[in-house]
Motif scaffolding. Structure first.
Motif, mmCIF file in Angstrom:
data_model
loop_
_atom_site.group_PDB
_atom_site.id
_atom_site.type_symbol
_atom_site.label_atom_id
_atom_site.label_comp_id
_atom_site.label_asym_id
_atom_site.label_seq_id
_atom_site.Cartn_x
_atom_site.Cartn_y
_atom_site.Cartn_z
ATOM 1 N N TRP A 65 0.832 -1.201 0.000
ATOM 2 C CA TRP A 65 0.000 0.000 0.000
ATOM 3 C C TRP A 65 0.874 1.261 0.000
ATOM 4 N N ILE A 66 1.887 1.273 0.844
ATOM 5 C CA ILE A 66 2.769 2.445 0.965
ATOM 6 C C ILE A 66 3.641 2.602 -0.283
ATOM 7 N N VAL A 67 4.158 1.512 -0.838
ATOM 8 C CA VAL A 67 5.031 1.602 -2.013
ATOM 9 C C VAL A 67 4.266 2.142 -3.215
ATOM 10 N N VAL A 68 3.069 1.633 -3.446
ATOM 11 C CA VAL A 68 2.267 2.132 -4.559
ATOM 12 C C VAL A 68 1.894 3.596 -4.318
ATOM 13 N N GLY A 69 1.556 3.927 -3.090
ATOM 14 C CA GLY A 69 1.250 5.326 -2.758
ATOM 15 C C GLY A 69 2.444 6.238 -2.978
ATOM 16 N N LEU A 70 3.633 5.761 -2.650
ATOM 17 C CA LEU A 70 4.841 6.560 -2.862
ATOM 18 C C LEU A 70 5.092 6.776 -4.352
ATOM 19 N N GLY A 71 4.879 5.743 -5.157
ATOM 20 C CA GLY A 71 5.049 5.890 -6.607
ATOM 21 C C GLY A 71 4.061 6.872 -7.201
ATOM 22 N N VAL A 72 2.808 6.782 -6.782
ATOM 23 C CA VAL A 72 1.785 7.699 -7.284
ATOM 24 C C VAL A 72 2.044 9.115 -6.784
ATOM 25 N N ALA A 73 2.495 9.239 -5.537
ATOM 26 C CA ALA A 73 2.783 10.566 -4.977
ATOM 27 C C ALA A 73 3.902 11.264 -5.747
ATOM 28 N N ARG A 74 4.907 10.504 -6.177
ATOM 29 C CA ARG A 74 5.979 11.106 -6.985
ATOM 30 C C ARG A 74 5.422 11.673 -8.290
ATOM 31 N N LEU A 123 8.344 6.965 -14.515
ATOM 32 C CA LEU A 123 9.317 5.878 -14.622
ATOM 33 C C LEU A 123 9.890 5.526 -13.249
ATOM 34 N N GLN A 124 10.189 6.528 -12.439
ATOM 35 C CA GLN A 124 10.688 6.274 -11.092
ATOM 36 C C GLN A 124 9.654 5.516 -10.257
ATOM 37 N N GLY A 125 8.390 5.870 -10.398
ATOM 38 C CA GLY A 125 7.338 5.168 -9.677
ATOM 39 C C GLY A 125 7.240 3.714 -10.093
ATOM 40 N N VAL A 126 7.322 3.453 -11.389
ATOM 41 C CA VAL A 126 7.274 2.072 -11.889
ATOM 42 C C VAL A 126 8.483 1.294 -11.389
ATOM 43 N N ILE A 127 9.655 1.901 -11.426
ATOM 44 C CA ILE A 127 10.872 1.233 -10.951
ATOM 45 C C ILE A 127 10.766 0.942 -9.459
ATOM 46 N N LEU A 128 10.253 1.884 -8.688
ATOM 47 C CA LEU A 128 10.068 1.672 -7.250
ATOM 48 C C LEU A 128 9.159 0.482 -6.989
ATOM 49 N N ILE A 129 8.053 0.394 -7.713
ATOM 50 C CA ILE A 129 7.110 -0.712 -7.526
ATOM 51 C C ILE A 129 7.752 -2.033 -7.956
ATOM 52 N N LEU A 130 8.497 -2.030 -9.057
ATOM 53 C CA LEU A 130 9.158 -3.254 -9.505
ATOM 54 C C LEU A 130 10.228 -3.708 -8.520
ATOM 55 N N ILE A 131 11.001 -2.779 -7.980
ATOM 56 C CA ILE A 131 12.010 -3.146 -6.982
ATOM 57 C C ILE A 131 11.326 -3.660 -5.720
ATOM 58 N N GLY A 132 10.202 -3.047 -5.344
ATOM 59 C CA GLY A 132 9.442 -3.545 -4.201
ATOM 60 C C GLY A 132 8.968 -4.964 -4.437
ATOM 61 N N ALA A 133 8.560 -5.266 -5.655
ATOM 62 C CA ALA A 133 8.071 -6.607 -5.974
ATOM 63 C C ALA A 133 9.217 -7.614 -6.073
ATOM 64 N N LEU A 134 10.287 -7.240 -6.759
ATOM 65 C CA LEU A 134 11.382 -8.185 -6.986
ATOM 66 C C LEU A 134 12.328 -8.294 -5.793
ATOM 67 N N GLY A 135 12.573 -7.187 -5.114
ATOM 68 C CA GLY A 135 13.558 -7.192 -4.035
ATOM 69 C C GLY A 135 12.999 -7.378 -2.645
ATOM 70 N N PHE A 136 11.733 -7.068 -2.452
ATOM 71 C CA PHE A 136 11.162 -7.116 -1.110
ATOM 72 C C PHE A 136 9.953 -8.041 -1.020
ATOM 73 N N GLY A 137 9.663 -8.773 -2.069
ATOM 74 C CA GLY A 137 8.604 -9.764 -2.031
ATOM 75 C C GLY A 137 7.190 -9.215 -2.071
ATOM 76 N N MET A 138 7.028 -8.010 -2.557
ATOM 77 C CA MET A 138 5.687 -7.439 -2.678
ATOM 78 C C MET A 138 4.963 -8.152 -3.817
ATOM 79 N N HIS A 139 3.729 -8.571 -3.559
ATOM 80 C CA HIS A 139 2.961 -9.287 -4.575
ATOM 81 C C HIS A 139 2.172 -8.300 -5.429
ATOM 82 N N LEU A 140 2.318 -8.443 -6.741
ATOM 83 C CA LEU A 140 1.575 -7.616 -7.678
ATOM 84 C C LEU A 140 0.464 -8.457 -8.295
ATOM 85 N N HIS A 141 -0.725 -7.909 -8.327
ATOM 86 C CA HIS A 141 -1.856 -8.581 -8.940
ATOM 87 C C HIS A 141 -2.283 -7.759 -10.154
#
Length: 154
Positions: A65-74, A123-141
């Motif tokens: 929730w916070i990672v997606v919010g941070l990407g959108v906020a940027r 692009l930074q928001g997308v990269i943040l979400i991808l790193i959250g998914a790949l590096g921190f185990g965040m599940h993307l649906h």
């Protein structure tokens, strides 16, 4: 190509050339994003609200929730702040009059001047979400509705 396309292309090329001249900036932004993700990940392990899943009616963790919010906020911050910053920058460098004297409308000049900043933030928001998914185990649906919501937000 239309005047709008030429203006947008020229502003994007100019801003990309300026950004490339500061090579350390890209690395520092990536490091800052990684540090922010790590801090958010650690804090989310401490403060996972009870009943968050039920109240949000979503299958998402507090971290996601916070990672997606941070990407959108940027993206939103860039879209709102960039035009004013761009006008002030053109004014302080003495090029505002030259920009306004071009054959494109002032509104188009303002939008084209902000296009690089908004694209970079997206692009930074997308990269943040991808790193959250790949590096921190965040599940993307992914679904049709999530795609439409992302397109609508952009």
């Amino acid at each position: 190509m239309s005047a709008a396309g030429v203006a947008l292309s020229a502003y994007l090329r100019r801003d990309w050339a300026i950004a490339r001249s500061y090579r350390l900036g890209f690395a520092l932004q990536l490091i800052g994003g990684l540090v922010a993700l790590y801090v958010i990940f650690q804090v989310s392990k401490l403060v996972e609200p009870k009943g968050f899943h039920a109240k949000a009616n979503l299958d998402a963790t507090y971290f996601a929730w916070i990672v997606v919010g941070l990407g959108v906020a940027r993206l939103v911050d860039s879209a709102l702040a960039s035009p004013g910053v761009r006008v002030r920058s053109e004014q302080s460098t003495g090029t505002l009059e030259a920009v306004l004297a071009t054959p494109i409308s002032p509104g188009l000049a303002l939008l084209a001047g902000s296009a690089y900043d908004v694209a970079r933030a997206a692009l930074q928001g997308v990269i943040l979400i991808l790193i959250g998914a790949l590096g921190f185990g965040m599940h993307l649906h992914f679904s049709v509705w999530s795609f439409l919501a992302a397109v609508g937000a952009a």
